[in-house]
Design a protein around this motif. Structure first.
Motif, PDB file in Angstrom:
ATOM      1  N   PHE A  46       0.839  -1.199   0.000  1.00 43.77           N
ATOM      2  CA  PHE A  46       0.000   0.000   0.000  1.00 43.77           C
ATOM      3  C   PHE A  46       0.871   1.243   0.000  1.00 43.77           C
ATOM      4  CE2 PHE A  46       1.058  -0.346   4.453  1.00 43.77           C
ATOM      5  CZ  PHE A  46       1.094   0.955   4.920  1.00 43.77           C
ATOM      6  N   THR A  47       0.263   2.344  -0.396  1.00 43.86           N
ATOM      7  CA  THR A  47       0.881   3.654  -0.223  1.00 43.86           C
ATOM      8  C   THR A  47      -0.183   4.606   0.307  1.00 43.86           C
ATOM      9  OG1 THR A  47       0.349   4.586  -2.407  1.00 43.86           O
ATOM     10  CG2 THR A  47       2.372   3.274  -2.235  1.00 43.86           C
ATOM     11  N   LEU A  48       0.256   5.685   0.892  1.00 38.33           N
ATOM     12  CA  LEU A  48      -0.621   6.783   1.282  1.00 38.33           C
ATOM     13  C   LEU A  48      -0.243   7.997   0.456  1.00 38.33           C
ATOM     14  CD1 LEU A  48      -0.579   6.054   5.068  1.00 38.33           C
ATOM     15  CD2 LEU A  48      -2.689   6.469   3.793  1.00 38.33           C
ATOM     16  N   SER A  49      -1.248   8.684  -0.059  1.00 34.13           N
ATOM     17  CA  SER A  49      -1.002   9.862  -0.887  1.00 34.13           C
ATOM     18  C   SER A  49      -1.503  11.126  -0.198  1.00 34.13           C
ATOM     19  CB  SER A  49      -1.711   9.725  -2.244  1.00 34.13           C
ATOM     20  OG  SER A  49      -1.104   8.750  -3.040  1.00 34.13           O
ATOM     21  N   LEU A  50      -0.693  12.147  -0.250  1.00 35.04           N
ATOM     22  CA  LEU A  50      -1.081  13.476   0.215  1.00 35.04           C
ATOM     23  C   LEU A  50      -1.309  14.326  -1.026  1.00 35.04           C
ATOM     24  CD1 LEU A  50       1.580  13.965   3.037  1.00 35.04           C
ATOM     25  CD2 LEU A  50      -0.753  13.074   3.256  1.00 35.04           C
ATOM     26  N   VAL A  51      -2.545  14.771  -1.213  1.00 33.92           N
ATOM     27  CA  VAL A  51      -2.885  15.565  -2.392  1.00 33.92           C
ATOM     28  C   VAL A  51      -2.896  17.043  -2.017  1.00 33.92           C
ATOM     29  CG1 VAL A  51      -4.601  15.965  -4.192  1.00 33.92           C
ATOM     30  CG2 VAL A  51      -4.277  13.658  -3.264  1.00 33.92           C
ATOM     31  N   VAL A  52      -2.155  17.845  -2.775  1.00 33.98           N
ATOM     32  CA  VAL A  52      -2.037  19.276  -2.508  1.00 33.98           C
ATOM     33  C   VAL A  52      -2.416  20.060  -3.761  1.00 33.98           C
ATOM     34  CG1 VAL A  52      -0.266  18.909  -0.753  1.00 33.98           C
ATOM     35  CG2 VAL A  52       0.419  19.310  -3.121  1.00 33.98           C
ATOM     36  N   SER A  53      -2.476  21.380  -3.631  1.00 34.27           N
ATOM     37  CA  SER A  53      -3.039  22.198  -4.709  1.00 34.27           C
ATOM     38  C   SER A  53      -2.064  22.553  -5.817  1.00 34.27           C
ATOM     39  CB  SER A  53      -3.622  23.490  -4.124  1.00 34.27           C
ATOM     40  OG  SER A  53      -2.587  24.270  -3.526  1.00 34.27           O
ATOM     41  N   GLN A  54      -0.754  22.521  -5.545  1.00 29.82           N
ATOM     42  CA  GLN A  54       0.202  22.975  -6.554  1.00 29.82           C
ATOM     43  C   GLN A  54       1.587  22.392  -6.287  1.00 29.82           C
ATOM     44  OE1 GLN A  54       0.495  27.233  -6.267  1.00 29.82           O
ATOM     45  NE2 GLN A  54       1.081  27.215  -4.127  1.00 29.82           N
ATOM     46  N   PRO A  55       2.492  22.457  -7.291  1.00 32.71           N
ATOM     47  CA  PRO A  55       3.834  21.900  -7.138  1.00 32.71           C
ATOM     48  C   PRO A  55       4.603  22.439  -5.935  1.00 32.71           C
ATOM     49  CG  PRO A  55       3.402  22.346  -9.447  1.00 32.71           C
ATOM     50  CD  PRO A  55       2.243  22.907  -8.687  1.00 32.71           C
ATOM     51  N   ALA A  56       4.419  23.698  -5.601  1.00 31.76           N
ATOM     52  CA  ALA A  56       5.139  24.274  -4.466  1.00 31.76           C
ATOM     53  C   ALA A  56       4.792  23.537  -3.179  1.00 31.76           C
ATOM     54  CB  ALA A  56       4.821  25.760  -4.327  1.00 31.76           C
ATOM     55  N   GLY A  57       3.535  23.111  -3.064  1.00 30.05           N
ATOM     56  CA  GLY A  57       3.115  22.346  -1.897  1.00 30.05           C
ATOM     57  C   GLY A  57       3.761  20.976  -1.854  1.00 30.05           C
ATOM     58  N   VAL A  58       3.915  20.362  -3.035  1.00 31.44           N
ATOM     59  CA  VAL A  58       4.608  19.078  -3.117  1.00 31.44           C
ATOM     60  C   VAL A  58       6.026  19.220  -2.585  1.00 31.44           C
ATOM     61  CG1 VAL A  58       5.522  17.319  -4.675  1.00 31.44           C
ATOM     62  CG2 VAL A  58       3.233  18.274  -5.076  1.00 31.44           C
ATOM     63  N   PRO A  90      10.663   6.886   7.922  1.00 29.49           N
ATOM     64  CA  PRO A  90      11.583   6.021   8.671  1.00 29.49           C
ATOM     65  C   PRO A  90      10.950   4.712   9.131  1.00 29.49           C
ATOM     66  CG  PRO A  90      11.853   8.294   9.362  1.00 29.49           C
ATOM     67  CD  PRO A  90      10.665   8.266   8.447  1.00 29.49           C
ATOM     68  N   ASP A  91       9.631   4.676   9.325  1.00 32.79           N
ATOM     69  CA  ASP A  91       8.975   3.433   9.748  1.00 32.79           C
ATOM     70  C   ASP A  91       8.696   2.501   8.576  1.00 32.79           C
ATOM     71  OD1 ASP A  91       5.915   3.626   8.896  1.00 32.79           O
ATOM     72  OD2 ASP A  91       6.523   5.609   9.544  1.00 32.79           O
ATOM     73  N   GLY A  92       9.004   2.929   7.343  1.00 33.41           N
ATOM     74  CA  GLY A  92       8.829   2.095   6.168  1.00 33.41           C
ATOM     75  C   GLY A  92       7.620   2.410   5.327  1.00 33.41           C
ATOM     76  N   THR A  93       6.699   3.219   5.815  1.00 31.36           N
ATOM     77  CA  THR A  93       5.504   3.570   5.050  1.00 31.36           C
ATOM     78  C   THR A  93       5.875   4.449   3.859  1.00 31.36           C
ATOM     79  OG1 THR A  93       4.175   3.498   7.065  1.00 31.36           O
ATOM     80  CG2 THR A  93       3.215   4.609   5.174  1.00 31.36           C
ATOM     81  N   ILE A  94       5.285   4.140   2.711  1.00 32.95           N
ATOM     82  CA  ILE A  94       5.557   4.891   1.484  1.00 32.95           C
ATOM     83  C   ILE A  94       4.470   5.950   1.284  1.00 32.95           C
ATOM     84  CG2 ILE A  94       5.718   4.751  -1.032  1.00 32.95           C
ATOM     85  CD1 ILE A  94       6.860   1.918  -0.656  1.00 32.95           C
ATOM     86  N   TRP A  95       4.905   7.175   1.046  1.00 31.59           N
ATOM     87  CA  TRP A  95       4.005   8.314   0.865  1.00 31.59           C
ATOM     88  C   TRP A  95       4.211   8.943  -0.503  1.00 31.59           C
ATOM     89  CZ3 TRP A  95       0.524  10.011   4.636  1.00 31.59           C
ATOM     90  CH2 TRP A  95       0.634   9.363   5.881  1.00 31.59           C
ATOM     91  N   GLN A  96       3.134   9.064  -1.246  1.00 35.32           N
ATOM     92  CA  GLN A  96       3.153   9.857  -2.464  1.00 35.32           C
ATOM     93  C   GLN A  96       2.663  11.259  -2.125  1.00 35.32           C
ATOM     94  OE1 GLN A  96       1.537   7.938  -6.090  1.00 35.32           O
ATOM     95  NE2 GLN A  96       1.027   6.193  -4.782  1.00 35.32           N
ATOM     96  N   VAL A  97       3.321  12.263  -2.659  1.00 36.91           N
ATOM     97  CA  VAL A  97       2.885  13.653  -2.477  1.00 36.91           C
ATOM     98  C   VAL A  97       2.622  14.204  -3.875  1.00 36.91           C
ATOM     99  CG1 VAL A  97       3.388  15.882  -1.452  1.00 36.91           C
ATOM    100  CG2 VAL A  97       4.389  13.808  -0.464  1.00 36.91           C
ATOM    101  N   ALA A  98       1.379  14.607  -4.143  1.00 36.05           N
ATOM    102  CA  ALA A  98       1.016  14.902  -5.524  1.00 36.05           C
ATOM    103  C   ALA A  98       0.059  16.070  -5.661  1.00 36.05           C
ATOM    104  CB  ALA A  98       0.384  13.658  -6.152  1.00 36.05           C
ATOM    105  N   SER A  99       0.085  16.666  -6.852  1.00 32.48           N
ATOM    106  CA  SER A  99      -0.849  17.718  -7.227  1.00 32.48           C
ATOM    107  C   SER A  99      -1.247  17.513  -8.677  1.00 32.48           C
ATOM    108  CB  SER A  99      -0.195  19.096  -7.064  1.00 32.48           C
ATOM    109  OG  SER A  99      -1.035  20.109  -7.612  1.00 32.48           O
TER     110      SER A  99
END
Length: 208
Positions: A46-58, A90-99
């Motif tokens: 699995f992954t968790l994604s953080l969706v933001v409004s623009q590239p600067a937020g990424v 650091p705990d191994g969870t994979i996070w996508q950060v995207a806009s």
């Protein structure tokens, strides 16, 4: 409508994980932590994604995560669908950060618009049917490749993706064994899905 109230990450050191998530992403009740030494190797599915409004937020979130101890799996860059990068906590969870935006329209912030839990499954159609039978409503479906559910007002959205395809997006090898180290808190639980992802009826830990 079924909603996901929280995601519990099972980690070796909850104190260190709390420090990371508070510092890097400013997350609160959406992400919970549980001490665990359950054996796990490789991709956890699995992954968790953080969706933001623009590239600067990424960039703001990726930079904060790296400063707090994360590892970059894919540098933030423009793509066909928008802009994003991938880091591993650091705990191994994979996070996508995207806009979905490719250009900035304002000053950089670390405001998160959505959190999306993507489960990597072997058979998207079968898993889709499994979840529909447990009360989830399909919002978008692209055959056997991707399914997104309408999870109502809950703070975490849910989507299904082919496991190998999700690993490719994350920039990791798809192989992995042992525990997912993940529990999904929702009114739909308790149950375990065909790929071993556990759903619970109530949060098992205090929030961040």
């Amino acid at each position: 409508m079924t909603s996901i109230e929280s995601v519990t990450l099972e980690v070796a050191d909850p104190t260190a994980a709390h420090r990371f998530y508070s510092t890097a992403f400013g997350l609160g009740s959406q992400i919970r932590l549980l001490a665990s030494d359950a054996p796990t190797t490789g991709f956890r599915g699995f992954t968790l994604s953080l969706v933001v409004s623009q590239p600067a937020g990424v960039h703001a979130l990726v930079d904060a995560a790296v400063e707090a101890g994360a590892t970059v799996l894919k540098p933030a860059t423009r793509s066909l669908w928008g802009y994003g990068g991938v880091v591993q906590a650091p705990d191994g969870t994979i996070w996508q950060v995207a806009s979905s935006a490719k250009k900035d329209t304002g000053p950089a912030t670390r405001r998160i618009d959505e959190i999306v839990l993507l489960l990597g499954v072997e058979d998207v159609k079968a898993s889709k049917q499994f979840y529909v039978e447990r009360g989830l409503t399909v919002a978008k479906s692209f055959g056997g490749k991707y399914v997104e559910f309408a999870t109502g007002p809950g703070p975490v959205k849910l989507a299904l993706y082919k496991r190998r395809a999700l690993a490719k997006v994350a920039g990791v090898d798809p192989d992995g064994t042992g525990s997912h180290r993940l529990a999904i808190g929702s009114s739909a639980g308790p149950f375990t899905d065909p790929d071993g992802f556990a759903w619970t009826t109530a949060a098992r830990t205090a929030s961040l």
